[in-house]
Structures are given as structure tokens and as C-alpha cells.
Design a protein around this motif. Structure first.
Motif, PDB file in Angstrom:
ATOM      1  N   LEU A   1      60.131  -9.289  30.567  1.00 16.31           N
ATOM      2  CA  LEU A   1      60.018 -10.742  30.449  1.00 16.31           C
ATOM      3  C   LEU A   1      58.738 -11.284  31.073  1.00 16.31           C
ATOM      4  O   LEU A   1      58.304 -10.811  32.131  1.00 16.31           O
ATOM      5  CB  LEU A   1      61.227 -11.412  31.091  1.00 16.31           C
ATOM      6  CG  LEU A   1      62.588 -11.104  30.450  1.00 16.31           C
ATOM      7  CD1 LEU A   1      63.711 -11.693  31.292  1.00 16.31           C
ATOM      8  CD2 LEU A   1      62.657 -11.653  29.023  1.00 16.31           C
ATOM      9  N   TYR A   2      58.156 -12.265  30.399  1.00 22.10           N
ATOM     10  CA  TYR A   2      56.993 -13.002  30.892  1.00 22.10           C
ATOM     11  C   TYR A   2      57.317 -14.485  30.803  1.00 22.10           C
ATOM     12  O   TYR A   2      58.118 -14.908  29.950  1.00 22.10           O
ATOM     13  CB  TYR A   2      55.739 -12.725  30.040  1.00 22.10           C
ATOM     14  CG  TYR A   2      55.257 -11.292  30.107  1.00 22.10           C
ATOM     15  CD1 TYR A   2      54.268 -10.910  31.004  1.00 22.10           C
ATOM     16  CD2 TYR A   2      55.798 -10.319  29.256  1.00 22.10           C
ATOM     17  CE1 TYR A   2      53.824  -9.597  31.053  1.00 22.10           C
ATOM     18  CE2 TYR A   2      55.362  -9.008  29.303  1.00 22.10           C
ATOM     19  CZ  TYR A   2      54.379  -8.654  30.200  1.00 22.10           C
ATOM     20  OH  TYR A   2      53.943  -7.357  30.259  1.00 22.10           O
ATOM     21  N   VAL A   3      56.715 -15.294  31.646  1.00 18.76           N
ATOM     22  CA  VAL A   3      56.932 -16.737  31.584  1.00 18.76           C
ATOM     23  C   VAL A   3      55.596 -17.460  31.583  1.00 18.76           C
ATOM     24  O   VAL A   3      54.591 -16.949  32.094  1.00 18.76           O
ATOM     25  CB  VAL A   3      57.802 -17.241  32.760  1.00 18.76           C
ATOM     26  CG1 VAL A   3      59.165 -16.583  32.718  1.00 18.76           C
ATOM     27  CG2 VAL A   3      57.132 -17.004  34.097  1.00 18.76           C
ATOM     28  N   THR A   4      55.587 -18.639  30.995  1.00 21.96           N
ATOM     29  CA  THR A   4      54.380 -19.467  30.983  1.00 21.96           C
ATOM     30  C   THR A   4      54.689 -20.813  31.624  1.00 21.96           C
ATOM     31  O   THR A   4      55.825 -21.284  31.594  1.00 21.96           O
ATOM     32  CB  THR A   4      53.881 -19.706  29.543  1.00 21.96           C
ATOM     33  OG1 THR A   4      54.856 -20.477  28.829  1.00 21.96           O
ATOM     34  CG2 THR A   4      53.641 -18.400  28.806  1.00 21.96           C
TER      35      THR A   4
ATOM     36  N   TRP B   1      67.137 -17.480  33.969  1.00 22.41           N
ATOM     37  CA  TRP B   1      66.860 -16.118  34.426  1.00 22.41           C
ATOM     38  C   TRP B   1      68.161 -15.335  34.601  1.00 22.41           C
ATOM     39  O   TRP B   1      68.263 -14.177  34.194  1.00 22.41           O
ATOM     40  CB  TRP B   1      66.081 -16.158  35.738  1.00 22.41           C
ATOM     41  CG  TRP B   1      65.610 -14.795  36.186  1.00 22.41           C
ATOM     42  CD1 TRP B   1      66.147 -14.014  37.151  1.00 22.41           C
ATOM     43  CD2 TRP B   1      64.510 -14.068  35.635  1.00 22.41           C
ATOM     44  NE1 TRP B   1      65.468 -12.832  37.254  1.00 22.41           N
ATOM     45  CE2 TRP B   1      64.440 -12.842  36.333  1.00 22.41           C
ATOM     46  CE3 TRP B   1      63.575 -14.320  34.624  1.00 22.41           C
ATOM     47  CZ2 TRP B   1      63.469 -11.877  36.067  1.00 22.41           C
ATOM     48  CZ3 TRP B   1      62.616 -13.358  34.359  1.00 22.41           C
ATOM     49  CH2 TRP B   1      62.571 -12.152  35.063  1.00 22.41           C
ATOM     50  N   GLU B   2      69.164 -15.981  35.189  1.00 16.75           N
ATOM     51  CA  GLU B   2      70.442 -15.311  35.419  1.00 16.75           C
ATOM     52  C   GLU B   2      71.098 -14.930  34.084  1.00 16.75           C
ATOM     53  O   GLU B   2      71.612 -13.810  33.934  1.00 16.75           O
ATOM     54  CB  GLU B   2      71.381 -16.222  36.218  1.00 16.75           C
ATOM     55  CG  GLU B   2      72.742 -15.595  36.507  1.00 16.75           C
ATOM     56  CD  GLU B   2      73.663 -16.524  37.280  1.00 16.75           C
ATOM     57  OE1 GLU B   2      74.358 -16.039  38.187  1.00 16.75           O
ATOM     58  OE2 GLU B   2      73.685 -17.739  36.965  1.00 16.75           O
TER      59      GLU B   2
ATOM     60  N   SER C   1      58.151 -24.623  30.123  1.00 21.72           N
ATOM     61  CA  SER C   1      57.979 -23.261  30.589  1.00 21.72           C
ATOM     62  C   SER C   1      58.655 -22.341  29.597  1.00 21.72           C
ATOM     63  O   SER C   1      59.862 -22.431  29.387  1.00 21.72           O
ATOM     64  CB  SER C   1      58.593 -23.105  31.988  1.00 21.72           C
ATOM     65  OG  SER C   1      58.321 -21.830  32.511  1.00 21.72           O
ATOM     66  N   GLU C   2      57.867 -21.477  28.978  1.00 19.91           N
ATOM     67  CA  GLU C   2      58.406 -20.590  27.960  1.00 19.91           C
ATOM     68  C   GLU C   2      58.739 -19.223  28.565  1.00 19.91           C
ATOM     69  O   GLU C   2      58.054 -18.755  29.477  1.00 19.91           O
ATOM     70  CB  GLU C   2      57.393 -20.382  26.826  1.00 19.91           C
ATOM     71  CG  GLU C   2      57.026 -21.655  26.076  1.00 19.91           C
ATOM     72  CD  GLU C   2      55.878 -21.430  25.096  1.00 19.91           C
ATOM     73  OE1 GLU C   2      55.187 -20.400  25.245  1.00 19.91           O
ATOM     74  OE2 GLU C   2      55.672 -22.270  24.212  1.00 19.91           O
ATOM     75  N   ILE C   3      59.781 -18.601  28.002  1.00 19.48           N
ATOM     76  CA  ILE C   3      60.123 -17.239  28.388  1.00 19.48           C
ATOM     77  C   ILE C   3      59.880 -16.348  27.176  1.00 19.48           C
ATOM     78  O   ILE C   3      60.402 -16.613  26.082  1.00 19.48           O
ATOM     79  CB  ILE C   3      61.598 -17.143  28.834  1.00 19.48           C
ATOM     80  CG1 ILE C   3      61.872 -18.135  29.964  1.00 19.48           C
ATOM     81  CG2 ILE C   3      61.930 -15.718  29.272  1.00 19.48           C
ATOM     82  CD1 ILE C   3      63.333 -18.225  30.357  1.00 19.48           C
ATOM     83  N   HIS C   4      59.069 -15.320  27.375  1.00 21.10           N
ATOM     84  CA  HIS C   4      58.717 -14.397  26.302  1.00 21.10           C
ATOM     85  C   HIS C   4      59.276 -13.013  26.617  1.00 21.10           C
ATOM     86  O   HIS C   4      59.341 -12.615  27.783  1.00 21.10           O
ATOM     87  CB  HIS C   4      57.197 -14.295  26.150  1.00 21.10           C
ATOM     88  CG  HIS C   4      56.551 -15.569  25.717  1.00 21.10           C
ATOM     89  ND1 HIS C   4      56.026 -15.767  24.468  1.00 21.10           N
ATOM     90  CD2 HIS C   4      56.340 -16.735  26.391  1.00 21.10           C
ATOM     91  CE1 HIS C   4      55.528 -16.993  24.373  1.00 21.10           C
ATOM     92  NE2 HIS C   4      55.702 -17.604  25.533  1.00 21.10           N
TER      93      HIS C   4
ATOM     94  N   VAL D   1      56.362  -9.265  20.659  1.00 22.32           N
ATOM     95  CA  VAL D   1      56.191 -10.007  21.913  1.00 22.32           C
ATOM     96  C   VAL D   1      56.346 -11.478  21.553  1.00 22.32           C
ATOM     97  O   VAL D   1      55.401 -12.136  21.113  1.00 22.32           O
ATOM     98  CB  VAL D   1      54.825  -9.734  22.570  1.00 22.32           C
ATOM     99  CG1 VAL D   1      54.715 -10.464  23.902  1.00 22.32           C
ATOM    100  CG2 VAL D   1      54.626  -8.238  22.779  1.00 22.32           C
ATOM    101  N   VAL D   2      57.590 -11.977  21.699  1.00 23.77           N
ATOM    102  CA  VAL D   2      57.914 -13.285  21.142  1.00 23.77           C
ATOM    103  C   VAL D   2      58.556 -14.199  22.179  1.00 23.77           C
ATOM    104  O   VAL D   2      59.205 -13.735  23.121  1.00 23.77           O
ATOM    105  CB  VAL D   2      58.865 -13.156  19.934  1.00 23.77           C
ATOM    106  CG1 VAL D   2      58.195 -12.456  18.776  1.00 23.77           C
ATOM    107  CG2 VAL D   2      60.151 -12.444  20.332  1.00 23.77           C
ATOM    108  N   GLU D   3      58.354 -15.484  21.984  1.00 23.15           N
ATOM    109  CA  GLU D   3      59.032 -16.480  22.807  1.00 23.15           C
ATOM    110  C   GLU D   3      60.498 -16.548  22.380  1.00 23.15           C
ATOM    111  O   GLU D   3      60.802 -16.609  21.182  1.00 23.15           O
ATOM    112  CB  GLU D   3      58.372 -17.850  22.598  1.00 23.15           C
ATOM    113  CG  GLU D   3      59.105 -18.988  23.270  1.00 23.15           C
ATOM    114  CD  GLU D   3      58.774 -20.346  22.667  1.00 23.15           C
ATOM    115  OE1 GLU D   3      59.574 -21.277  22.860  1.00 23.15           O
ATOM    116  OE2 GLU D   3      57.740 -20.468  21.995  1.00 23.15           O
ATOM    117  N   ILE D   4      61.398 -16.513  23.371  1.00 26.05           N
ATOM    118  CA  ILE D   4      62.808 -16.671  23.012  1.00 26.05           C
ATOM    119  C   ILE D   4      63.422 -17.940  23.590  1.00 26.05           C
ATOM    120  O   ILE D   4      64.430 -18.425  23.094  1.00 26.05           O
ATOM    121  CB  ILE D   4      63.665 -15.449  23.424  1.00 26.05           C
ATOM    122  CG1 ILE D   4      63.526 -15.150  24.910  1.00 26.05           C
ATOM    123  CG2 ILE D   4      63.364 -14.257  22.560  1.00 26.05           C
ATOM    124  CD1 ILE D   4      64.540 -14.124  25.389  1.00 26.05           C
TER     125      ILE D   4
END
Length: 867
Positions: free
Chosen positions: A124-127, A110-111, A178-181, A206-209
């Protein structure tokens, strides 16, 4: 921010978090039987996760070259048709081996994204993993609670096992992730629909990075999960997607990772790239710039295109790029090779292998392009013949078997066949083609199908390789597992003390026996997997825990190690004779022969080969003692002058083999003194690929056997010729043979002259022509001479000759010049050749055809009479 700055900033950030920065491992895997290529960042660290090796540091960060074109992770068909899938890509990753876990991984991710890179938090979104009742896996509430510190709860999405439980393959390390999109859409688009609804729904903006994997399980062969010895962190961030986000582009291809390559393609093709997803020209450009990266890195890492294994995959990727350029960029000449220099300029600083191997990469790609473009041209003729045949039969559908044969046997792209067929108002039998494809896949699957069961661990004993010092050892089986394949049922065993050398470094694995007073088993092969030396035996002992005696096949080992040692001497001699540009590019070392591939751009002369043999055999006669340095630091070995092979992955400690001035890093088995090699003999020198030459040679017992056979042949020839001076006798025979040939040719010409007189009177007047249809047993040369003479002497003539010379059917057609506009010799011969199951060609005035069916000459004769 440029892509180079983005990459460097990632590494600098994790260096500040006490991570060791390591270079990318080669993209090609040479010693992993489960994978051809690195398909994720964690591949080079697999042994650390499984506990087979100790990590060099508890925290590591890197950028890893990855390739996803086969197996479970296969993105090839998506490449070019969207904005974010690639064959070769970079995976930025940070790793913890039993050190930090979820808390640090999440907070640092996150940082870095929000504070260092400056991505707006609201984008940003997370799963997190929602759990799976079938596997008794609970929801990852720990990750959920940690994410709540940074993200509002409505941006934390539950993900299923498919999206949020990462697995390396059918078995191996795994765990929840845990994915960050990132949502890269415009404010207007965001107002219409929430990014929450687009996560993991294949939206291009809207993609996973980044994927944070919490590695804590090992998937066993039976599908069950067991805890790993320690918990690890394995993260992977798609470099190209990250660049798209930070450079505020709508496509990976619009970033400076790809734009220099695209600009070069535009320059070379004269086509303008517009970025439209459905435009075939733009798709082709995306395919070309993606594929050139994958192929270039693979070749630089030591994998040449070939017809099998990993080499076939690389050839397939390259041919896909060539095919797209041929069809949609109108490139009928090689041009992909010209992109290598652009790629070197972009990435050579961070990946020095591109700089060092640039010439080789360029030459190999150019050669492959030339070859495949010839294949396409040949295929076009076959397609045209198939189309004409289909039309003549009154059909509108090209038969599936023939179309599949074009694709499978001749390498002609099936989609190109479709395009050509459509231009002629035809289609192909799609259902039949797919059925043929399914049959082929089933055959391949059946040939390679095997079932590997889980290990049965008998006792936790140290597992040692003792084969450098002994070829027999008292031992225990520490673990075993059953293997089933098309050849039957076998067992793989790991021994407490194994003298069996496992396949590696070009040397084949040892064979032998595993026995005690009660039982005996044949050791069929020995390989290394996940740090374990595994021998395949032809049964399971009644008492697997008993004491056994392991014996290597002494003769095969002796010959294999002689061949291995001589490859080191050969390598050194090649560099002395040809130059220091020579580098080993592959090898095979077995008991019967050795094969050595090396970089060199011209065929070796006979003088050079003789000098190489002379130098190697001189070293053998010197009886140089082996100097072996086991487990020394790699830098110490390099400082001593050891040659490290490019594309090989070496650990911190290595083994160095030295024979005098020859020094190489090597894990194979070797002779104690060079005199044990016996004699070195080169059998052949040839081209293995563009810029790669191949030497095949023998030594030891096989060399001795070669000279014994040679001596025997000389004795037999001497007896046959009744002379001790064989050379002089053969020269005399050649002279006599030449004289006899001249005499035979003269007799043939005399016979042909006699035939001409009879043939001139045999023409019949038919319509607008004088027609002669003649059967003969004359040879092709004589027939040709007669037909050309008759063409000149008989006006308005069509001459058709059917020959059965030497038991082979042949048809020859000649048309006099004054009938050239009325009749075509090529068309006539093509029609008549059907009767003899043959084909041929020529021009309008003269054509010939050979065939397989001698009996068909009579039908062809009757058909010709009706012309």
C-alpha cells in the motif's frame, strides 16, 4: 472471498463503527439540474454538505451505483481498453457530516484494508495534497502526520491539485484528499521498479482503490473557495478494484463481478475470452459486459433510452456495446438482452430493483438492439453507395461531410465506416471528420451555453414554499444571481415566501409575476436546486430588498393541477383494468395536456381505453375531496397504502395525496375536489419504448375547448352536407367516391390499351436489342401494366418509360426475359435516376425510380436513347 462477501464485510465494518447503513440512491438523477447521473458516492448527500438539509445520521455508510459517461468525469472511451475503467461501478463509502474527521477516516481505512481484508501493508501507498500557492492552499501536514503512524514516510507521496484536491464539479463542495493505492504486481516486477514510481501513472496493477476526501470548502461560481459550515468526511472505494485486489487478479474483468457475464457472452457468441488488452475480440467482450450493467441499472431506475438528455446517454452506451458485438463478435442478432438474467442473479439480492424491473429491462434492451441493428443494416447500404460514388470519382478518400452525416444523422458508427472503407482500399478524411465533429460540438455548446454567477445574499431569512395553500404572497428576495445564456441576461431569485411551484414530479414549474408599486417582473420558470426554490425573472429590481408581491399565473396553475390530479386517477384506473403490473414510468404535467408513461407489454384496445376514460370520469363526477398528508414518516405512508414510484428518491418524511382509494406519494399541486378536473379525454395511446405505453390526454379547460371545437365541426359538416344525419351522408359520399374511382380505373385501362398499340410500333433496332424510350403522363400503375405486357410480347426488348404524372418525375425500365443476362433493369434505372435527383430499385427484369427534378427528365430521355 466472493464479491458479495467483500461488499457485505465493508458495510458490517462501518456498522460496527456506529454508521447508519443506507441503500444506494437511484443512478439516475431526476431533480438535480447540475447532474444527469450519480457520478460519485457523495452525490445523494450533496445537500448535507452544503447545509441545505439535515443528515439522517451523523455517520453513514453505503455502496452507491455510479455512472461516469459525461461531463468532467467521463470514462467511456477507456472502457474495454484497460482493466479497471468502467461506465457503471459501485462506490463503497463512509461519511461523516460534521462528526469525525481525518484521524478516524485514516485509521479506519487502514484497519479495514490491512486487518479485516488482509491486504499486505507493504503493498500500500498513500498520497496527500501538496498544497497550491495559487489558491493559497497549504500542504496537508495533518494528514501526513496521521499517516506516519501506519506507513513509512517513503510511502507517503505528495500529490498535486489534479490528483489530491477533490471537486464535485465546476462549483460545489470540495477539499483535499488522501488516496490509497495498492501494488498488485509480482515480486519479480516489484524488484525491477518501485511502486512509488508507478502511483498515478496509469499502471494496470498499481491502482487507486480508496479516496478519502476531507470536505471543508465550497467552490463558488467565480472560482473562489469558502469554508463549509462544518467539516465532513467523504470516502469512496472502487468496489470492482477492491475485488481485483482481494481476489488476487490482474484485471477487474477477471473477478467474479464480471466472470459470469463473460462466460455467458462466450456461450452466446462462440468466442473465447483471453483477456488480452489489444485483442479487439476481448475489448468487445469487456465493452459488452461493462455496458450491460450500466444500461440495465439505468433502465431499472427509470431512465429509458431516448434521443435527448440522460436517455440519449443510455442509448449511446447501449449502441456502443451493440456495435462492438456486431463488429468483433459477429453478432448480427440481438443478444445483449440475454445477459440481464445473469446480472439479476449476481446483483439482484443487494439491488432489488434489478429483480423487480427485470422483465422491463430485458424487453427494452432487446427492442433497442433490434432497432439499432436495422440502423446498421441500412447504414451499410448507405456506406456502400458512398464507396461506389467515391471510386467512380477516382478518389481514395471518403468525404468527411457524408461520413459525419452517417454518424450524426443516421447513428451509424464512424469506426465501422472506417473498417469497411479499409476493406475496399479507401480511407476517410479524418481531419475533415474531426472538423465536422468539432462544429457539431460547438453548436451544441453554443445552444446550451450559460454562465451562472454566484449568489448575492441579501439577508438570511427563512425560505418557505407556500404554494400548496396560496397562489399569491407578500415576499422578500433573500438572494439573487445573474444568469447569461443565448437568450439574454436574466436573474434567478429565491423568495422568503414563494407560491411558485418548482418543476418536479413531472409537473412543470409555475410562471407568474413578481411586482410591487414601483416595478414588475415576469417569472419565466421555477425550479428547485440544492433545496432552494429558484424563480427566473427578466430583470433585476432597482431595490432588490424591497417588499414584493408574488402572483402565480392562476389559469395555468389551475389547469396544471387538474392534469396532475387526473394522472393519479388514471394510474389507479390502469391498474384496475390492465393489472397490478402497471407502474408509472414517467409523466409530464402542464396546463395544456398530460403525458403518462406506464409499464405494459401490449397495445391497449379501444374497449380498454373507453373503460379507462369511463372509470376516471366517474371518479371526477364523484367530487372526491383531496386528503393531503404533509410531512408524515414514509413508512406510515406506505402502511396507509401509498404507492411509491420506482426509481424515485424519497426522504424520511413524505407527502401523501389521496383521492378516495387512490393514494400516492407526491409533491405536486392538486385540485381540492375531483370535480374541478372537469372532464378527462384520452387523445392517444402509443408505444414509448419496449414494454412502456404512453397515454396523452387533456382535462379542465382544454377538455372543454376540445368538445366545443368538436361541436363546431359537427355544425359545419352538417351545413356543408346539408344534412343533420352526418354519418348517413358521409356513407353515401364514400359509396359515390368508390363508384367514381372504379370508373376512373376503367378509363385508365382503356387509355393504356390504346397506348400499347402505338408503343409496339415505336421500337427501334439498336445492336442486340429492340429499344423503346417513351415519354408519357400516365400514372405508375398504368405504366407498370404496359411495360410488363410489352416485356412478354416484344422479344429482345428494353423498354424505358419516363413519366411526369401529377408533376412528379418517374422512370420505369423493363427487360424482356431473353435479355436478362445482357441488361439489368436496376442498374439502368439507377444511372438514369441521377438526372432527376432520385433513386429507386427493382430486379434485373423490372425497376422504377422516382425523383425531385422534373426538368431532368429530358436529360434522362436523351441518355436513354444512347443505351
Amino acid at each position: 472471498m466472493t464479491s458479495q462477501e467483500i461488499r457485505q464485510q465493508f458495510l458490517d465494518y462501518f456498522k460496527s463503527k456506529n454508521h447508519l447503513i443506507v441503500p444506494s440512491a437511484p443512478i439516475v438523477l431526476k431533480d438535480d439540474p447540475t447532474l444527469m447521473f450519480s457520478n460519485s458516492g457523495m452525490t445523494q448527500f450533496k445537500d448535507f454538505f452544503l447545509g441545505y438539509k439535515t443528515p439522517t445520521a451523523p455517520r453513514i455508510a453505503d455502496t452507491q451505483k455510479c455512472l461516469r459517461v459525461s461531463g468532467k468525469h467521463n470514462d467511456l472511451d477507456d472502457v474495454g481498453r484497460d482493466t479497471y475503467h468502467h461506465t457503471m461501478f459501485e462506490m463503497l463509502g463512509n461519511w461523516s457530516f460534521g462528526d469525525y474527521f481525518k484521524k478516524e477516516a485514516i485509521s479506519w481505512a487502514w484497519e479495514l484494508l490491512t486487518e479485516v481484508y488482509g491486504i499486505p501493508k507493504e503493498n500500500l501507498y498513500v498520497t496527500i495534497f501538496e498544497g497550491d500557492a495559487k489558491e493559497n492552499l497549504e500542504r496537508d501536514t495533518e494528514a501526513y502526520d496521521l499517516w506516519k503512524q501506519f506507513v513509512s514516510e517513503d510511502r507517503i507521496i505528495n500529490g498535486n491539485k489534479k490528483d489530491n484536491f477533490w471537486e464535485m464539479g465546476a462549483s460545489g463542495p470540495c477539499g483535499p484528499c488522501s488516496e490509497i493505492h495498492v501494488d498488485l504486481r509480482t515480486p519479480e516486477e516489484k524488484a525491477k521498479i518501485s511502486g512509488l514510481e508507478l502511483v498515478n501513472n496509469d499502471h494496470p496493477q498499481v491502482v487507486e482503490i480508496w479516496n478519502l476526501v476531507f470536505m471543508q470548502f465550497n467552490r463558488k461560481a467565480d472560482g473562489s473557495l469558502e469554508n463549509l459550515p462544518a467539516r465532513h468526511i467523504d470516502t469512496g472505494m472502487g468496489f470492482e478494484r477492491l475485488c481485483m485486489a482481494l481476489q488476487q487478479k490482474e484485471s477487474n474483468y477477471d473477478t467474479d463481478v464480471f466472470t459470469p457475464l463473460i462466460a455467458k457472452v462466450e456461450e452466446l457468441s462462440g468466442k473465447k475470452y483471453t483477456g488480452i488488452l489489444t485483442d479487439e475480440k476481448d475489448i468487445a467482450i469487456r465493452v459488452v459486459v461493462d455496458h450491460i450493467r450500466a444500461v440495465s441499472f439505468a433502465i431499472a431506475d427509470g431512465q429509458l433510452p431516448s434521443n435527448g438528455g440522460a436517455g440519449y446517454v443510455i442509448r449511446r452506451i447501449l449502441r456502443r456495446g451493440i456495435s462492438y458485438a456486431y463488429r468483433f463478435l459477429d453478432r448480427k442478432e440481438p443478444f445483449l438482452f440475454e445477459l440481464v438474467a445473469v446480472l439479476q442473479n449476481q446483483m439482484g439480492k443487494f439491488f432489488p430493483e434489478l429483480e423487480k424491473q427485470g422483465k422491463l429491462v430485458t424487453e427494452v434492451i432487446k427492442s433497442e438492439e433490434e432497432s439499432f441493428l436495422k440502423t446498421i443494416e441500412t447504414g451499410l447500404l448507405r456506406v456502400d453507395k458512398l464507396i461506389q460514388q467515391t471510386i467512380s470519382e477516382g478518389s481514395k478518400v471518403l468525404p468527411s461531410v457524408e461520413v459525419f452525416e452517417l454518424y450524426d444523422t443516421y447513428g451509424f458508427p464512424d469506426d465501422l465506416t472506417r473498417i469497411i472503407a479499409e476493406e475496399k482500399g479507401l480511407t476517410i478524411d479524418e481531419a475533415g471528420f474531426e472538423a465536422e465533429m468539432a462544429k457539431q460540438k460547438q453548436r451544441s455548446k453554443k445552444d446550451s451555453a450559460s454562465k451562472v454567477y454566484d449568489w448575492v445574499v441579501l439577508e438570511e431569512k427563512p425560505e418557505n414554499f407556500v404554494g400548496y395553500d396560496q397562489i399569491e404572497a407578500e415576499t422578500y428576495i433573500t438572494r439573487y444571481r445573474k444568469v447569461e445564456n443565448k437568450d439574454g441576461e436574466f436573474y434567478q431569485v429565491v423568495l422568503s415566501n414563494s407560491p411558485f411551484y418548482p418543476e418536479g414530479g413531472g409537473q412543470i414549474g409555475d410562471k407568474g409575476v413578481l411586482e410591487n408599486a414601483v416595478e414588475s417582473f415576469e417569472v419565466l420558470e421555477t425550479k428547485k436546486e440544492n433545496g432552494l426554490i429558484i424563480s427566473l425573472i427578466n430583470g433585476l429590481p432597482k431595490d432588490a430588498g424591497a417588499v414584493f408581491y408574488a402572483k402565480v399565473n392562476a389559469t395555468e396553475r389551475k389547469n396544471s393541477q387538474a392534469n396532475h390530479s387526473v394522472t393519479h386517477l388514471l394510474h389507479e384506473a390502469l391498474r384496475e383494468v390492465l393489472g397490478t403490473h402497471v407502474e408509472q414510468k414517467g409523466s409530464f404535467v402542464g396546463p395544456d395536456y398530460l403525458r403518462f408513461d406506464f409499464s405494459h407489454f401490449s397495445k391497449m384496445t379501444d374497449e380498454e381505453l373507453a373503460l379507462i376514460e369511463e372509470k376516471v370520469n366517474a371518479k371526477i363526477k364523484e367530487n372526491i375531496a383531496l386528503q393531503e398528508f404533509r410531512n408524515i414518516p414514509i413508512q406510515e405512508a406506505i402502511d396507509k397504502g401509498a404507492m411509491a414510484l420506482f426509481g424515485e428518491k424519497y426522504g424520511d418524511s413524505v407527502r401523501m395525496i389521496q383521492f378516495g382509494s387512490s393514494k400516492e406519494l407526491c409533491g405536486g399541486t392538486h385540485v381540492k375536489h375531483t370535480s374541478e378536473i372537469g372532464h378527462f379525454k384520452i387523445n392517444s395511446e402509443s408505444s414509448a419504448a419496449a414494454g412502456i405505453r404512453r397515454i396523452e390526454a387533456i382535462s379542465g379547460d382544454k377538455s372543454e375547448e376540445y368538445f366545443k371545437n368538436l361541436e363546431k365541426q359537427i355544425v359545419e359538416l352538417s351545413q356543408l352536407l346539408k344534412s343533420k344525419d352526418i354519418v348517413k351522408s358521409i356513407e353515401k359520399l364514400i359509396e359515390e367516391n368508390s363508384a367514381l374511382k372504379s370508373e376512373v380505373e376503367s378509363l385508365k385501362k382503356e387509355k393504356a390499351k390504346g397506348e400499347i398499340g402505338d408503343w409496339k410500333t415505336a421500337y427501334e433496332h439498336k445492336g442486340d436489342k429492340q429499344l423503346l424510350v417513351k415519354k408519357t403522363s400516365l400514372d405508375a400503375g398504368s405504366v407498370k401494366d404496359i411495360v410488363f405486357q410489352l416485356k412478354k410480347e416484344i422479344p429482345t426488348s428494353v423498354t424505358i418509360v419516363l413519366s411526369d404524372y401529377d408533376g412528379k418525375p418517374m422512370i420505369t425500365v423493363g427487360i424482356s426475359d431473353d435479355l436478362a443476362s445482357n441488361y439489368q433493369a436496376g442498374t439502368i434505372v439507377k444511372d438514369l435516376a441521377k438526372e432527376i435527383q432520385g433513386g429507386g430499385g427493382g430486379n434485373s427484369g423490372f425497376a422504377t425510380a422516382g425523383g425531385k427534378n422534373l426538368d431532368g427528365l429530358e436529360n434522362a430521355y436523351q441518355k436513354a436513347l444512347n443505351l
